[in-house]
Design an enzyme around this catalytic site. Structure first.
Site, PDB file in Angstrom:
ATOM      1  N   ALA A 148       0.814  -1.210   0.000  1.00  0.00           N
ATOM      2  CA  ALA A 148       0.000   0.000   0.000  1.00  0.00           C
ATOM      3  C   ALA A 148       0.846   1.258   0.000  1.00  0.00           C
ATOM      4  O   ALA A 148       1.962   1.288   0.519  1.00  0.00           O
ATOM      5  CB  ALA A 148      -0.913  -0.002   1.228  1.00  0.00           C
ATOM      6  N   CYS A 149       0.263   2.324  -0.586  1.00  0.00           N
ATOM      7  CA  CYS A 149       0.852   3.668  -0.529  1.00  0.00           C
ATOM      8  C   CYS A 149      -0.290   4.664  -0.504  1.00  0.00           C
ATOM      9  O   CYS A 149      -1.434   4.306  -0.211  1.00  0.00           O
ATOM     10  CB  CYS A 149       1.786   3.910  -1.717  1.00  0.00           C
ATOM     11  SG  CYS A 149       0.953   4.034  -3.318  1.00  0.00           S
ATOM     12  N   GLY A 150      -0.016   5.926  -0.801  1.00  0.00           N
ATOM     13  CA  GLY A 150      -1.055   6.940  -0.735  1.00  0.00           C
ATOM     14  C   GLY A 150      -2.095   6.842  -1.837  1.00  0.00           C
ATOM     15  O   GLY A 150      -3.295   6.816  -1.577  1.00  0.00           O
TER      16      GLY A 150
END
Length: 219
Positions: A148-150
């Site tokens: 996951a990231c932004g």
């Protein structure tokens, strides 16, 4: 001044009321714009079923019932604002600390065009990313990880790198934390909301103004 503020407020509220594009459509459009080998690779992995796209609303099930471990690959300055309790953290991008004249010039240009508005530092790809993930999961290449990231773009690249590095039980947080709701990740720590942790710089203050105007509009 009051007239201009009312006009600005009306424009922002009007934009907010417009329906958001479907998640897959947004993801597909951004992926085409990215135009990198990594984006092409992750699309193929998702289409073939080798990587599972998991939207934020289904993340809790993946983590609590399906055995996935959340791997947060955002840089440290984003994670400090908000992060999911118990998640692993290995940044895909790290701050570029080179102080050569060329890099200093890049930093100056970056700040003027990007950093001032987004609050992002000039970064470089973490050369030890896969090795640091190995250490985080005790070299278990069978570990199930939800990457996951932004916004979901950097995590696409990270997922591709991990797959090439031998990890085959991977999920990708489709759309990233920015598309999450408060109830998707109930155990969040940090001073900000998880969905706003990527936003910084001048853009952050515009966001605060938008939220303020929305709150005033509901009164």
């Amino acid at each position: 001044m009051a007239v201009q503020l009312n006009h600005f407020r009306s424009s922002l509220l009007k934009q907010e009321k417009q329906p958001k594009p479907p998640l897959f459509t947004s993801y597909k459009t951004r992926t085409i714009r990215l135009n990198t080998a990594a984006s092409s690779s992750i699309q193929q992995l998702i289409q073939s079923g080798e990587v599972k796209p998991i939207p934020p609303k289904d993340a809790a099930t993946a983590l609590n019932s399906d055995g996935f471990k959340l791997l947060d690959i955002r840089p440290q300055w984003e994670r400090e604002k908000a992060y999911v309790k118990g998640s692993l953290h290995v940044p895909l991008f790290v701050k570029d600390t080179d102080n050569s004249p060329v890099t200093l010039l890049k930093k100056w240009v970056h700040f003027g065009y990007i950093g001032l508005w987004t609050g992002q530092n000039l970064t470089m790809i973490n050369p030890d990313f896969v090795q640091e993930v190995d250490a985080a999961v005790s070299n278990d290449r069978d570990a199930k990880m939800l990457v996951a990231c932004g916004e979901g773009l950097r995590s696409m690249m990270a997922t591709s790198k991990l797959y090439d590095g031998g990890y085959k039980n991977l999920g990708w947080l489709a759309g990233g934390f920015n598309r999450s709701a408060d109830s998707d990740f109930p155990e969040v720590e940090g001073p900000e909301k998880l969905q706003y942790a990527t936003i910084g710089g001048v853009s952050y203050y515009f966001l605060k103004l938008l939220l303020l105007l929305q709150a005033v509009g509901k009164e």
